[in-house]
Design a protein around this motif. Structure first.
Motif, PDB file in Angstrom:
ATOM      1  N   UNK A  27     -87.717 -10.018 -92.857  1.00 30.55           N
ATOM      2  CA  UNK A  27     -87.749  -8.339 -93.165  1.00 30.55           C
ATOM      3  C   UNK A  27     -86.546  -7.912 -94.063  1.00 30.55           C
ATOM      4  N   UNK A  28     -85.497  -8.464 -93.914  1.00 33.09           N
ATOM      5  CA  UNK A  28     -84.127  -7.935 -94.561  1.00 33.09           C
ATOM      6  C   UNK A  28     -84.405  -8.326 -96.120  1.00 33.09           C
ATOM      7  N   UNK A  29     -85.008  -9.447 -96.440  1.00 32.59           N
ATOM      8  CA  UNK A  29     -85.064 -10.268 -97.548  1.00 32.59           C
ATOM      9  C   UNK A  29     -86.200  -9.243 -98.338  1.00 32.59           C
ATOM     10  N   UNK A  30     -87.342  -9.216 -97.784  1.00 37.94           N
ATOM     11  CA  UNK A  30     -88.493  -8.622 -98.695  1.00 37.94           C
ATOM     12  C   UNK A  30     -89.218  -7.270 -98.108  1.00 37.94           C
ATOM     13  N   UNK A  31     -88.713  -6.847 -97.090  1.00 41.01           N
ATOM     14  CA  UNK A  31     -89.238  -5.400 -96.859  1.00 41.01           C
ATOM     15  C   UNK A  31     -88.264  -4.318 -96.949  1.00 41.01           C
ATOM     16  N   UNK A  32     -86.888  -4.460 -96.342  1.00 41.99           N
ATOM     17  CA  UNK A  32     -85.874  -3.509 -96.305  1.00 41.99           C
ATOM     18  C   UNK A  32     -85.186  -3.646 -97.667  1.00 41.99           C
ATOM     19  N   UNK A  33     -84.995  -5.097 -97.966  1.00 45.15           N
ATOM     20  CA  UNK A  33     -84.332  -5.381 -99.283  1.00 45.15           C
ATOM     21  C   UNK A  33     -82.753  -5.223 -99.040  1.00 45.15           C
ATOM     22  N   UNK A  34     -82.490  -5.215 -97.598  1.00 42.43           N
ATOM     23  CA  UNK A  34     -80.969  -5.036 -97.284  1.00 42.43           C
ATOM     24  C   UNK A  34     -80.290  -6.383 -97.700  1.00 42.43           C
ATOM     25  N   UNK A  35     -80.975  -7.603 -97.868  1.00 40.47           N
ATOM     26  CA  UNK A  35     -79.989  -8.813 -98.312  1.00 40.47           C
ATOM     27  C   UNK A  35     -80.113  -8.840 -99.680  1.00 40.47           C
ATOM     28  N   UNK A  36     -81.253  -8.542-100.528  1.00 41.16           N
ATOM     29  CA  UNK A  36     -81.029  -8.424-102.228  1.00 41.16           C
ATOM     30  C   UNK A  36     -80.115  -7.504-102.387  1.00 41.16           C
ATOM     31  N   UNK A  37     -79.830  -6.428-101.797  1.00 40.73           N
ATOM     32  CA  UNK A  37     -79.015  -5.254-102.382  1.00 40.73           C
ATOM     33  C   UNK A  37     -77.538  -5.720-102.078  1.00 40.73           C
ATOM     34  N   UNK A  38     -77.479  -6.260-100.788  1.00 36.44           N
ATOM     35  CA  UNK A  38     -75.907  -6.679-100.364  1.00 36.44           C
ATOM     36  C   UNK A  38     -75.565  -7.775-101.234  1.00 36.44           C
ATOM     37  N   UNK A  39     -76.400  -8.569-101.628  1.00 39.76           N
ATOM     38  CA  UNK A  39     -76.183  -9.899-102.465  1.00 39.76           C
ATOM     39  C   UNK A  39     -75.680  -9.474-103.932  1.00 39.76           C
ATOM     40  N   UNK A  40     -75.968  -8.278-104.349  1.00 38.16           N
ATOM     41  CA  UNK A  40     -75.570  -7.943-105.640  1.00 38.16           C
ATOM     42  C   UNK A  40     -73.887  -7.625-105.610  1.00 38.16           C
ATOM     43  N   UNK A  41     -73.574  -7.157-104.368  1.00 43.18           N
ATOM     44  CA  UNK A  41     -72.095  -7.197-104.379  1.00 43.18           C
ATOM     45  C   UNK A  41     -71.284  -8.287-103.510  1.00 43.18           C
ATOM     46  N   UNK A  42     -71.690  -9.098-102.804  1.00 44.06           N
ATOM     47  CA  UNK A  42     -71.075  -9.988-102.079  1.00 44.06           C
ATOM     48  C   UNK A  42     -72.096 -11.288-101.839  1.00 44.06           C
ATOM     49  N   UNK A  43     -71.307 -12.517-101.431  1.00 38.56           N
ATOM     50  CA  UNK A  43     -71.974 -13.472-101.134  1.00 38.56           C
ATOM     51  C   UNK A  43     -72.485 -13.522 -99.650  1.00 38.56           C
ATOM     52  N   UNK A  44     -73.714 -13.468 -99.446  1.00 41.04           N
ATOM     53  CA  UNK A  44     -74.129 -13.304 -98.257  1.00 41.04           C
ATOM     54  C   UNK A  44     -74.932 -14.513 -97.591  1.00 41.04           C
ATOM     55  N   UNK A  45     -74.456 -15.085 -96.537  1.00 39.83           N
ATOM     56  CA  UNK A  45     -75.029 -16.271 -96.027  1.00 39.83           C
ATOM     57  C   UNK A  45     -75.941 -15.865 -94.868  1.00 39.83           C
ATOM     58  N   UNK A  46     -77.118 -16.452 -94.355  1.00 41.58           N
ATOM     59  CA  UNK A  46     -77.905 -16.415 -93.231  1.00 41.58           C
ATOM     60  C   UNK A  46     -77.914 -17.429 -92.438  1.00 41.58           C
ATOM     61  N   UNK A  47     -77.273 -17.706 -91.342  1.00 44.39           N
ATOM     62  CA  UNK A  47     -77.197 -18.874 -90.394  1.00 44.39           C
ATOM     63  C   UNK A  47     -78.598 -18.525 -89.649  1.00 44.39           C
TER      64      UNK A  47
END
Ligand code: MLT
Ligand code: MN
Ligand code: ZN
Length: 318
Positions: free
Chosen positions: A130-150
């Protein structure tokens, strides 16, 4: 295990900017009688220095100031690039963020933490999607920081690692919670909403965090019964709270939140937990909920049943 309630309100916080319901009015006119609250999130730590956030709210900036982390040693001669010999002028005061779901009030803070450089998340596959494809929270954050999801596989114990990948004494286990996925999610996948059982191996204690829950089924009750501390969904006092106020036609249950009061409500269940569950606190409290008024009958009923009403900055040790 040290636990700090960073925020205790539901989405929109308290008072909510566009709301003039009776409780929001009191929060504005007499804040001593109805304490303003930020959106729900907690911080947990075993050693009191390495803190893990559970959910990242839109109020995360102000909330992080509550963490008792040491101020980094001043660096006397920073270079023009902001780096100094033997240290950095930047300091991120948390190790990772654990997520219970992908609701905006629990995940928008991930984007707001973009200055961190690296952000480690723990989330179920369904929440991550959901964060990746629906709210786009992950791609947006990744434009600024390295984001890892365990990944947090359901019903599996996962050790929590600090920023240097060293194990902390904390582990987390995600378990299924009844409810709907966020309204912007395109799929209804198992694991979109979970409760988290956080264990401190050093202290031998457990905390169960369930900020959103539509129905208390037997497996969830079993987790609550075995915990030392429980932080539970206190969104609504009654099922018809929002319709009575003319705010929404939806019932509490239709919005994914079991009401506190009445037969089958959460208070009945929390009051019946065994004595070993020594901390019982409501959090994710909606701005319309009368338990927010310090001297209300609803507040008295909750406290008489041995449950506390969460307040920002409340802290306890298990
Ligand atoms: C919820 O708790 O039901 C959601 O966060 C709703 C919202 O904040 O819009
Ligand atoms: Mn919410
Ligand atoms: Zn209100």
């Amino acid at each position: 295990m040290h636990v700090i309630l960073l925020g205790t309100a539901a989405g929109g916080a308290f008072p909510q900017w566009n709301c003039w319901c009776p409780t929001c009015r009191v929060a504005r006119t007499n804040p001593a009688l109805a304490h303003p609250r930020s959106q729900s999130s907690i911080a947990v730590s075993s050693d009191g220095t390495r803190w893990f956030l559970v959910n990242a709210s839109p109020d995360v900036r102000e909330q992080l100031a509550r963490l008792p982390t040491p101020t980094p040693t001043p660096t006397p001669n920073p270079t023009p690039l902001g780096r100094a010999k033997g240290g950095s002028v930047r300091h991120v005061p948390f190790e990772a963020v654990l997520l219970t779901d992908a609701e905006l009030d629990h995940s928008l803070g991930v984007v707001l933490l973009r200055e961190a450089g690296t952000i480690s998340l723990y989330a179920t596959d369904a929440v991550a999607r959901v964060l990746e494809h629906d709210s786009h929270v992950l791609p947006t954050a990744r434009a600024f920081a390295t984001v890892t999801v365990a990944p947090l596989p359901m019903d599996e114990v996962v050790p929590l690692r600090d920023r240097h990948a060293a194990e902390s004494a904390l582990t987390v286990e995600a378990f299924a919670i009844r409810g709907d996925p966020p309204r912007f999610a395109r799929h209804d996948e198992p694991g979109h909403t979970v409760g988290l059982l956080i264990r401190d191996k050093a202290a031998g204690t457990t905390l169960v965090y369930v900020p959103g829950c539509a129905a208390l089924d037997a497996p969830v009750l079993e987790h609550l019964r075995r915990a030392d501390g429980v932080l539970f969904d206190g969104t609504f006092w009654t099922d018809d709270e929002l319709s009575t106020l003319g705010i929404s036609a939806l019932s509490a249950r239709q919005m994914g939140h079991l009401p506190i009061s009445g037969p089958g409500g959460s208070l009945e269940a929390l009051a019946k937990l065994p004595a070993r569950v020594r901390v019982r606190i409501y959090t994710h409290i909606n701005n319309s909920n009368p338990i927010l008024i310090e001297d209300s009958a609803a507040r008295m009923t909750v406290e008489a049943a041995g449950v506390r009403v969460g307040d920002d900055g409340m802290a306890f040790t298990l």
